[in-house]
Design a protein around this motif. Structure first.
Motif, PDB file in Angstrom:
ATOM      1  N   PRO A 171       0.802  -1.239   0.000  1.00 24.13           N
ATOM      2  CA  PRO A 171       0.000   0.000   0.000  1.00 24.13           C
ATOM      3  C   PRO A 171       0.831   1.284   0.000  1.00 24.13           C
ATOM      4  O   PRO A 171       0.353   2.323  -0.440  1.00 24.13           O
ATOM      5  CB  PRO A 171      -0.835  -0.096   1.284  1.00 24.13           C
ATOM      6  N   VAL A 172       2.075   1.233   0.450  1.00 27.62           N
ATOM      7  CA  VAL A 172       2.918   2.429   0.490  1.00 27.62           C
ATOM      8  C   VAL A 172       3.107   3.013  -0.913  1.00 27.62           C
ATOM      9  O   VAL A 172       3.257   4.220  -1.069  1.00 27.62           O
ATOM     10  CB  VAL A 172       4.270   2.133   1.182  1.00 27.62           C
ATOM     11  N   LEU A 173       3.047   2.158  -1.933  1.00 25.58           N
ATOM     12  CA  LEU A 173       3.250   2.620  -3.307  1.00 25.58           C
ATOM     13  C   LEU A 173       2.054   3.411  -3.849  1.00 25.58           C
ATOM     14  O   LEU A 173       2.176   4.079  -4.868  1.00 25.58           O
ATOM     15  CB  LEU A 173       3.529   1.432  -4.226  1.00 25.58           C
ATOM     16  N   ARG A 174       0.934   3.339  -3.170  1.00 32.37           N
ATOM     17  CA  ARG A 174      -0.278   4.025  -3.642  1.00 32.37           C
ATOM     18  C   ARG A 174      -0.595   5.276  -2.828  1.00 32.37           C
ATOM     19  O   ARG A 174      -1.595   5.951  -3.073  1.00 32.37           O
ATOM     20  CB  ARG A 174      -1.467   3.061  -3.603  1.00 32.37           C
ATOM     21  N   GLN A 175       0.250   5.612  -1.876  1.00 35.27           N
ATOM     22  CA  GLN A 175       0.004   6.785  -1.024  1.00 35.27           C
ATOM     23  C   GLN A 175       0.731   8.002  -1.582  1.00 35.27           C
ATOM     24  O   GLN A 175       1.898   7.907  -1.965  1.00 35.27           O
ATOM     25  CB  GLN A 175       0.477   6.503   0.404  1.00 35.27           C
ATOM     26  N   PRO A 176       0.056   9.153  -1.620  1.00 38.08           N
ATOM     27  CA  PRO A 176       0.744  10.372  -2.062  1.00 38.08           C
ATOM     28  C   PRO A 176       1.833  10.761  -1.069  1.00 38.08           C
ATOM     29  O   PRO A 176       1.685  10.573   0.139  1.00 38.08           O
ATOM     30  CB  PRO A 176      -0.358  11.428  -2.107  1.00 38.08           C
ATOM     31  N   LEU A 231       5.384   9.625  -6.778  1.00 37.86           N
ATOM     32  CA  LEU A 231       5.107  10.562  -5.685  1.00 37.86           C
ATOM     33  C   LEU A 231       3.618  10.759  -5.467  1.00 37.86           C
ATOM     34  O   LEU A 231       3.194  11.201  -4.401  1.00 37.86           O
ATOM     35  CB  LEU A 231       5.793  11.906  -5.944  1.00 37.86           C
ATOM     36  N   ASP A 232       2.825  10.429  -6.494  1.00 38.65           N
ATOM     37  CA  ASP A 232       1.365  10.567  -6.413  1.00 38.65           C
ATOM     38  C   ASP A 232       0.661   9.221  -6.310  1.00 38.65           C
ATOM     39  O   ASP A 232      -0.562   9.137  -6.461  1.00 38.65           O
ATOM     40  CB  ASP A 232       0.852  11.348  -7.629  1.00 38.65           C
ATOM     41  N   GLY A 233       1.428   8.161  -6.081  1.00 38.76           N
ATOM     42  CA  GLY A 233       0.834   6.828  -5.925  1.00 38.76           C
ATOM     43  C   GLY A 233       0.400   6.186  -7.231  1.00 38.76           C
ATOM     44  O   GLY A 233      -0.446   5.303  -7.245  1.00 38.76           O
ATOM     45  N   ILE A 234       0.986   6.618  -8.343  1.00 39.91           N
ATOM     46  CA  ILE A 234       0.640   6.089  -9.666  1.00 39.91           C
ATOM     47  C   ILE A 234       1.760   5.166 -10.131  1.00 39.91           C
ATOM     48  O   ILE A 234       2.937   5.518 -10.059  1.00 39.91           O
ATOM     49  CB  ILE A 234       0.443   7.241 -10.674  1.00 39.91           C
ATOM     50  N   MET A 235       1.378   4.001 -10.634  1.00 41.16           N
ATOM     51  CA  MET A 235       2.346   3.029 -11.163  1.00 41.16           C
ATOM     52  C   MET A 235       2.248   3.034 -12.694  1.00 41.16           C
ATOM     53  O   MET A 235       1.199   3.349 -13.251  1.00 41.16           O
ATOM     54  CB  MET A 235       2.029   1.627 -10.635  1.00 41.16           C
ATOM     55  N   PHE A 236       3.324   2.625 -13.370  1.00 40.43           N
ATOM     56  CA  PHE A 236       3.297   2.662 -14.833  1.00 40.43           C
ATOM     57  C   PHE A 236       2.195   1.775 -15.402  1.00 40.43           C
ATOM     58  O   PHE A 236       1.648   2.067 -16.475  1.00 40.43           O
ATOM     59  CB  PHE A 236       4.667   2.348 -15.447  1.00 40.43           C
ATOM     60  N   LEU A 237       1.823   0.718 -14.692  1.00 41.34           N
ATOM     61  CA  LEU A 237       0.728  -0.148 -15.162  1.00 41.34           C
ATOM     62  C   LEU A 237      -0.580   0.627 -15.293  1.00 41.34           C
ATOM     63  O   LEU A 237      -1.433   0.273 -16.118  1.00 41.34           O
ATOM     64  CB  LEU A 237       0.533  -1.328 -14.206  1.00 41.34           C
ATOM     65  N   ASP A 238      -0.752   1.678 -14.489  1.00 43.57           N
ATOM     66  CA  ASP A 238      -1.962   2.514 -14.560  1.00 43.57           C
ATOM     67  C   ASP A 238      -2.020   3.288 -15.872  1.00 43.57           C
ATOM     68  O   ASP A 238      -3.090   3.750 -16.265  1.00 43.57           O
ATOM     69  CB  ASP A 238      -2.002   3.506 -13.395  1.00 43.57           C
ATOM     70  N   ARG A 239      -0.906   3.476 -16.535  1.00 39.96           N
ATOM     71  CA  ARG A 239      -0.825   4.290 -17.754  1.00 39.96           C
ATOM     72  C   ARG A 239      -0.789   3.460 -19.036  1.00 39.96           C
ATOM     73  O   ARG A 239      -0.919   4.006 -20.128  1.00 39.96           O
ATOM     74  CB  ARG A 239       0.393   5.193 -17.686  1.00 39.96           C
ATOM     75  N   VAL A 240      -0.582   2.159 -18.917  1.00 42.78           N
ATOM     76  CA  VAL A 240      -0.593   1.286 -20.092  1.00 42.78           C
ATOM     77  C   VAL A 240      -2.018   1.268 -20.649  1.00 42.78           C
ATOM     78  O   VAL A 240      -2.977   1.126 -19.896  1.00 42.78           O
ATOM     79  CB  VAL A 240      -0.111  -0.135 -19.720  1.00 42.78           C
ATOM     80  N   GLU A 241      -2.149   1.435 -21.954  1.00 42.25           N
ATOM     81  CA  GLU A 241      -3.479   1.556 -22.562  1.00 42.25           C
ATOM     82  C   GLU A 241      -4.166   0.218 -22.812  1.00 42.25           C
ATOM     83  O   GLU A 241      -5.380   0.165 -22.967  1.00 42.25           O
ATOM     84  CB  GLU A 241      -3.375   2.367 -23.857  1.00 42.25           C
ATOM     85  N   SER A 242      -3.412  -0.865 -22.863  1.00 41.50           N
ATOM     86  CA  SER A 242      -3.982  -2.186 -23.107  1.00 41.50           C
ATOM     87  C   SER A 242      -3.081  -3.247 -22.476  1.00 41.50           C
ATOM     88  O   SER A 242      -1.851  -3.105 -22.500  1.00 41.50           O
ATOM     89  CB  SER A 242      -4.075  -2.434 -24.620  1.00 41.50           C
ATOM     90  N   THR A 243      -3.689  -4.292 -21.967  1.00 37.59           N
ATOM     91  CA  THR A 243      -2.874  -5.374 -21.405  1.00 37.59           C
ATOM     92  C   THR A 243      -2.044  -6.049 -22.488  1.00 37.59           C
ATOM     93  O   THR A 243      -1.066  -6.724 -22.179  1.00 37.59           O
ATOM     94  CB  THR A 243      -3.755  -6.427 -20.695  1.00 37.59           C
ATOM     95  N   GLN A 244      -2.398  -5.853 -23.755  1.00 36.70           N
ATOM     96  CA  GLN A 244      -1.598  -6.404 -24.851  1.00 36.70           C
ATOM     97  C   GLN A 244      -0.284  -5.636 -25.025  1.00 36.70           C
ATOM     98  O   GLN A 244       0.566  -6.053 -25.797  1.00 36.70           O
ATOM     99  CB  GLN A 244      -2.402  -6.412 -26.145  1.00 36.70           C
ATOM    100  N   GLU A 245      -0.147  -4.538 -24.299  1.00 38.54           N
ATOM    101  CA  GLU A 245       1.085  -3.748 -24.342  1.00 38.54           C
ATOM    102  C   GLU A 245       1.956  -4.009 -23.108  1.00 38.54           C
ATOM    103  O   GLU A 245       2.691  -3.148 -22.651  1.00 38.54           O
ATOM    104  CB  GLU A 245       0.758  -2.268 -24.492  1.00 38.54           C
ATOM    105  N   LEU A 246       1.856  -5.234 -22.596  1.00 44.39           N
ATOM    106  CA  LEU A 246       2.702  -5.704 -21.496  1.00 44.39           C
ATOM    107  C   LEU A 246       3.510  -6.890 -21.993  1.00 44.39           C
ATOM    108  O   LEU A 246       3.042  -7.648 -22.858  1.00 44.39           O
ATOM    109  CB  LEU A 246       1.853  -6.156 -20.302  1.00 44.39           C
ATOM    110  N   MET A 247       4.709  -7.052 -21.462  1.00 44.45           N
ATOM    111  CA  MET A 247       5.499  -8.246 -21.766  1.00 44.45           C
ATOM    112  C   MET A 247       6.448  -8.536 -20.612  1.00 44.45           C
ATOM    113  O   MET A 247       6.725  -7.647 -19.800  1.00 44.45           O
ATOM    114  CB  MET A 247       6.244  -8.124 -23.098  1.00 44.45           C
ATOM    115  N   SER A 248       6.921  -9.751 -20.576  1.00 38.96           N
ATOM    116  CA  SER A 248       7.872 -10.123 -19.529  1.00 38.96           C
ATOM    117  C   SER A 248       9.220  -9.461 -19.803  1.00 38.96           C
ATOM    118  O   SER A 248       9.559  -9.144 -20.950  1.00 38.96           O
ATOM    119  CB  SER A 248       8.047 -11.643 -19.466  1.00 38.96           C
ATOM    120  N   GLU A 249       9.972  -9.269 -18.757  1.00 41.54           N
ATOM    121  CA  GLU A 249      11.323  -8.704 -18.899  1.00 41.54           C
ATOM    122  C   GLU A 249      12.190  -9.594 -19.781  1.00 41.54           C
ATOM    123  O   GLU A 249      12.942  -9.094 -20.628  1.00 41.54           O
ATOM    124  CB  GLU A 249      11.965  -8.530 -17.512  1.00 41.54           C
ATOM    125  N   ASP A 250      12.093 -10.906 -19.611  1.00 37.73           N
ATOM    126  CA  ASP A 250      12.890 -11.826 -20.418  1.00 37.73           C
ATOM    127  C   ASP A 250      12.576 -11.672 -21.904  1.00 37.73           C
ATOM    128  O   ASP A 250      13.476 -11.627 -22.741  1.00 37.73           O
ATOM    129  CB  ASP A 250      12.662 -13.284 -19.991  1.00 37.73           C
TER     130      ASP A 250
END
Length: 177
Positions: free
Chosen positions: A13-18, A148-167
């Protein structure tokens, strides 16, 4: 002596707190946090890290672009502490590019960001800086500013099809460079 701090992971939860404004930039606690964040980001092969990622509620992050295992094409710059940072203006031109996060290991996402931003921040010696950032360094700043505002990059991805594994990212993109 600087410490390598534990990086909070997605779901904490610390990652979502301003975060809170830093009132005394020169306080020993803040100066030690800056040193610890620089050590932490270098150890983790990152290009930036924000105080909330190490469970600290201060409005502070490090931008530390340099070529490394995760970002071999990153431009080189000195690690810079940015305290109470603000985005004053942002270009209407946006660019999508792959981002990762030390708090979300193993995943990359295609994230739209402004290509150029005008920013203001206080550095560790208390001086106010204003500058324009573009491209990769502007992306780092926007990514860390979101923390700093509790926003993660996953919140900004427009589609789950625009995700991939690091490998898979490493296989598809890094070996081509």
């Amino acid at each position: 002596m600087p410490e390598i701090l534990q990086i909070s992971q997605l779901g904490n939860p610390v990652l979502r707190q301003p975060s809170q404004v830093v009132e005394n930039v020169k306080a020993d606690r803040i100066q030690q946090l800056i040193d610890n964040l620089i050590s932490t980001v270098q150890h983790a092969h990152g290009v930036g890290v924000a105080a909330p990622q190490v469970a600290m509620g201060d409005r502070l992050f490090i931008v530390a672009s340099r070529p490394n295992l995760r970002y071999p094409q990153a431009p080189k710059m000195e690690p810079t502490a940015m305290i109470n940072p603000q985005i004053l203006a942002a270009s209407t031109e946006t660019v999508k590019d792959w981002e990762g996060c030390l708090s979300i290991p193993g995943i990359r996402g295609l994230v739209p960001r402004s290509r150029a931003i005008e920013i203001e921040y206080t550095c560790r010696d208390g001086k106010l800086h204003r500058q324009e950032l573009t491209d990769f360094v502007a992306r780092i700043f926007q990514h860390e500013h979101d923390h700093l505002d509790g926003i993660m990059f996953l919140d900004r991805v427009e589609s789950t099809q625009e995700l991939m594994s690091e490998d898979e990212y490493q296989q598809q993109f890094v070996k081509l460079l």
